[in-house]
Design an enzyme around this catalytic site. Sequence first.
Site, PDB file in Angstrom:
ATOM      1  N   CYS A  48       0.838  -1.208   0.000  1.00  0.00           N
ATOM      2  CA  CYS A  48       0.000   0.000   0.000  1.00  0.00           C
ATOM      3  C   CYS A  48       0.876   1.263   0.000  1.00  0.00           C
ATOM      4  CB  CYS A  48      -1.004  -0.052   1.147  1.00  0.00           C
ATOM      5  SG  CYS A  48      -2.432   1.012   0.895  1.00  0.00           S
ATOM      6  N   HIS A  63      -3.478  -5.623   0.700  1.00  0.00           N
ATOM      7  CA  HIS A  63      -2.977  -6.054   2.014  1.00  0.00           C
ATOM      8  C   HIS A  63      -3.013  -7.579   2.156  1.00  0.00           C
ATOM      9  CE1 HIS A  63      -2.709  -2.043   3.801  1.00  0.00           C
ATOM     10  NE2 HIS A  63      -3.742  -1.753   3.015  1.00  0.00           N
ATOM     11  N   GLU A 102      -1.783  -9.224   4.551  1.00  0.00           N
ATOM     12  CA  GLU A 102      -1.729  -9.573   5.975  1.00  0.00           C
ATOM     13  C   GLU A 102      -3.091  -9.718   6.638  1.00  0.00           C
ATOM     14  OE1 GLU A 102      -1.440  -5.015   5.857  1.00  0.00           O
ATOM     15  OE2 GLU A 102      -0.879  -6.690   4.574  1.00  0.00           O
TER      16      GLU A 102
END
Length: 187
Positions: free
Chosen positions: A76, A163, A165
């Site tokens: 990002c 993302h 994660e």
Amino acid sequence: MSIVVINNLGQYNHRISRTLTYLGIENKLVPNTISLEELENMNPKGLILGGGPSIERIGNCKEFITNMNIPILGICLGHQAIADVFKGEIKSAEIESYAQIDINIIKECDLFEGVGESLKVWASHKDEVVTLPENFEIIANSDKCDIEAMKHSDKPIYGIQFHPEVQHTPRGGEIFENFNKICENWK
């Protein structure tokens, strides 16, 4: 040797570190104000630049990107910082969006090894890379963003807008495992 995660003050930076730990990948989360010398003394095998609120608050990330000769993954804001260093263009998205989307893997590479032709990911489209930096190629896109992921043509430097994660990116762990392999194989 571990992967160092640079905390760019984003809400998911701690999750990056936790996800790596769950995957058995040694890592250390550090603030983006750490000096280049301190970072080099840690002798990392790779660097992950986390997300954050704005390009003005990336601390020493540009110095890390410019001076560290190790694999780098920007997530990002980290993706946008890489583009900025290499003279790409970043703009605010026409329509801000925070949602699970499908991205198209348009060029298979070591970061996306084994994940197929498309992925469901959690993407944050507030700011995004709109002009590809020189010596980079687009490796993923979506109907929301033309540059969801990019890779340097000669160096192990990768940027992703989404993302990996978070749980809304179900195969995100595979991306981190692939990045870890890139780090372990880098000479």
